[in-house]
Design a protein around this motif. Structure first.
Motif, PDB file in Angstrom:
ATOM      1  N   ALA A  99     -17.314  37.088  -6.964  1.00 17.61           N
ATOM      2  CA  ALA A  99     -18.416  36.179  -7.269  1.00 17.61           C
ATOM      3  C   ALA A  99     -17.982  35.096  -8.257  1.00 17.61           C
TER       4      ALA A  99
ATOM      5  N   ASN B 151     -17.810  31.258  -7.433  1.00 17.94           N
ATOM      6  CA  ASN B 151     -18.892  30.574  -8.157  1.00 17.94           C
ATOM      7  C   ASN B 151     -20.255  30.841  -7.521  1.00 17.94           C
ATOM      8  N   VAL B 152     -20.498  32.120  -7.223  1.00 18.12           N
ATOM      9  CA  VAL B 152     -21.795  32.552  -6.688  1.00 18.12           C
ATOM     10  C   VAL B 152     -22.219  33.820  -7.421  1.00 18.12           C
ATOM     11  N   ALA B 153     -23.437  34.267  -7.172  1.00 15.52           N
ATOM     12  CA  ALA B 153     -23.922  35.509  -7.767  1.00 15.52           C
ATOM     13  C   ALA B 153     -23.334  36.709  -7.017  1.00 15.52           C
TER      14      ALA B 153
ATOM     15  N   THR C  64     -24.956  37.473  -3.821  1.00 15.99           N
ATOM     16  CA  THR C  64     -24.570  36.609  -2.694  1.00 15.99           C
ATOM     17  C   THR C  64     -23.342  37.171  -1.987  1.00 15.99           C
TER      18      THR C  64
ATOM     19  N   ILE D 111     -27.533  33.189   4.415  1.00 19.59           N
ATOM     20  CA  ILE D 111     -26.437  32.580   3.648  1.00 19.59           C
ATOM     21  C   ILE D 111     -25.770  31.529   4.521  1.00 19.59           C
TER      22      ILE D 111
ATOM     23  N   THR E  15     -21.089  28.703   2.324  1.00 29.08           N
ATOM     24  CA  THR E  15     -20.993  29.715   1.258  1.00 29.08           C
ATOM     25  C   THR E  15     -20.231  30.939   1.747  1.00 29.08           C
ATOM     26  N   LYS E  16     -20.494  31.358   2.968  1.00 30.14           N
ATOM     27  CA  LYS E  16     -19.781  32.507   3.525  1.00 30.14           C
ATOM     28  C   LYS E  16     -18.274  32.249   3.540  1.00 30.14           C
TER      29      LYS E  16
ATOM     30  N   ARG F 153     -16.583  30.194   1.646  1.00 27.70           N
ATOM     31  CA  ARG F 153     -16.056  30.169   0.275  1.00 27.70           C
ATOM     32  C   ARG F 153     -15.887  31.588  -0.285  1.00 27.70           C
ATOM     33  N   VAL F 154     -16.871  32.444  -0.013  1.00 26.78           N
ATOM     34  CA  VAL F 154     -16.799  33.826  -0.497  1.00 26.78           C
ATOM     35  C   VAL F 154     -15.671  34.585   0.199  1.00 26.78           C
TER      36      VAL F 154
END
Length: 339
Positions: A9, A13-15, A18, A29, A33-34, A36-37
């Protein structure tokens, strides 16, 4: 120290919540974002223990299948349609669908499997092969994802449910059959020795010769994955030896058909000049010229048992690992002679 969701996370840079939703492939989502994670997970080497998460309770009713190479290349060998017939029969009985891995290179196939697992597209995976140092098996063990293997694992055998023949005994039995026919100069033509079945059949071949007091001739052994041109060169070399083999143990029927074709081109009679025995007992073995003596390894049953074991794991959440051995038998045809 083990990498955690919080580490992922922070990098993405996500919670942390997430990250959990990305692992569960939550539709709310965004793809950006997916991505990036998942890039953060890959960079950190983070592998979620999916069985430990509540998302593992939701079933896709789909099994993933992993080929040793691209599906296009694998299906050129009739072994794979037959083993898939066994898998699909059991899957159909339990109303499961099948998803075959895509990709051409080992890296692409590995990435496809990671996608299956992290995207929760399948409930479990059947590996249709076993070879040395396979990163897919390492990954599946690491994330504790349900899977079975057709073939004896190279390592971590006690942690894996696998279905196999006794390929060492099969190689030994095939060689002994030729020895009983009176042959002493027996060659071995295999494929890629990193595959465990090839290695075990080669060991069985060697042991049969040793027990008969016959010296091993290393020049009689070919155990590489060869092009047709390379295979022809090897056969020409073997049959041009002053003490050339009078019989050949060949790794599988598909390779054996190529060997028969090359021998016919060289005007070397089978079985008069050289006898040939192979493995798998495919339909091709029965209709070849001459028909091939072949070790029937019951390919259909290998597939059926692999799917059955995986589905039982999924139904019971059992952590017990099993080894199932499928019997083999020699089907005698015209490519071996009685001397």
């Amino acid at each position: 120290m083990a990498v955690t969701i919080k580490d992922v996370a922070k990098l993405a840079n996500v919670a942390p919540s997430t990250v959990s939703r990305v692992i569960a492939n939550n539709t709310r989502i965004s793809e950006k974002t997916k991505r990036r994670v998942r890039e953060a997970m890959e960079e950190l080497g983070y592998h979620p223990n999916l069985n430990a998460r509540s998302l593992a309770n939701s079933s896709t009713k789909t099994l993933g299948l992993v080929m040793p190479s691209s599906a296009e290349k694998a299906f050129q060998n009739p072994f794979f349609p037959e083993v898939l017939r066994g898998i699909s029969t059991k899957a159909h009985e339990e109303k499961y669908a099948l998803l075959i891995s895509t990709g051409v290179t080992e890296k692409e196939i590995y990435e496809a499997v990671v996608g299956m697992v992290q995207g929760r597209r399948v409930d479990g995976i059947v590996m249709l092969y076993s070879r040395e140092d396979d990163q897919i098996i390492d990954y599946l063990l690491d994330v504790n994802f349900p899977f079975t293997v057709i073939g004896k694992p190279f390592q971590n055998e006690e942690q894996i449910t696998y279905i196999d023949n006794d390929n060492y005994k099969a190689g030994k039995d095939a060689t002994n059959y030729l020895l009983e026919l009176g042959h002493e100069r027996i060659g071995f033509i295999g494929g890629d020795i990193s595959f465990m079945f090839t290695n075990d059949r080669l060991l069985g071949y060697k042991k049969a010769l040793q027990q008969k007091g016959i010296s091993l001739r290393s020049r009689y052994i070919v155990h590489e994955e060869l092009t047709e041109e390379e295979m022809k060169k090897e056969i020409v070399y073997l049959m041009s030896l002053e003490d050339c083999p009078t019989a050949l143990v060949v790794a599988d029927d598909f390779v054996a058909l190529k060997v028969l074709y090359i021998l016919a081109e060289l005007e070397i009679s089978v079985p008069k000049a050289v006898s040939v025995i192979s493995f798998n007992n495919l339909l091709l073995a029965e209709v070849s010229t001459p028909s091939l003596t072949s070790v029937d390894i019951n390919i259909y049953k290998l597939g059926y048992e692999a799917a059955d074991c995986l589905l039982k794991q999924l139904a019971t959440s059992s952590k017990e690992r099993k080894k199932i051995t499928v019997e083999h038998q020699i089907i005698k045809r015209h490519s071996t002679d009685v001397r």
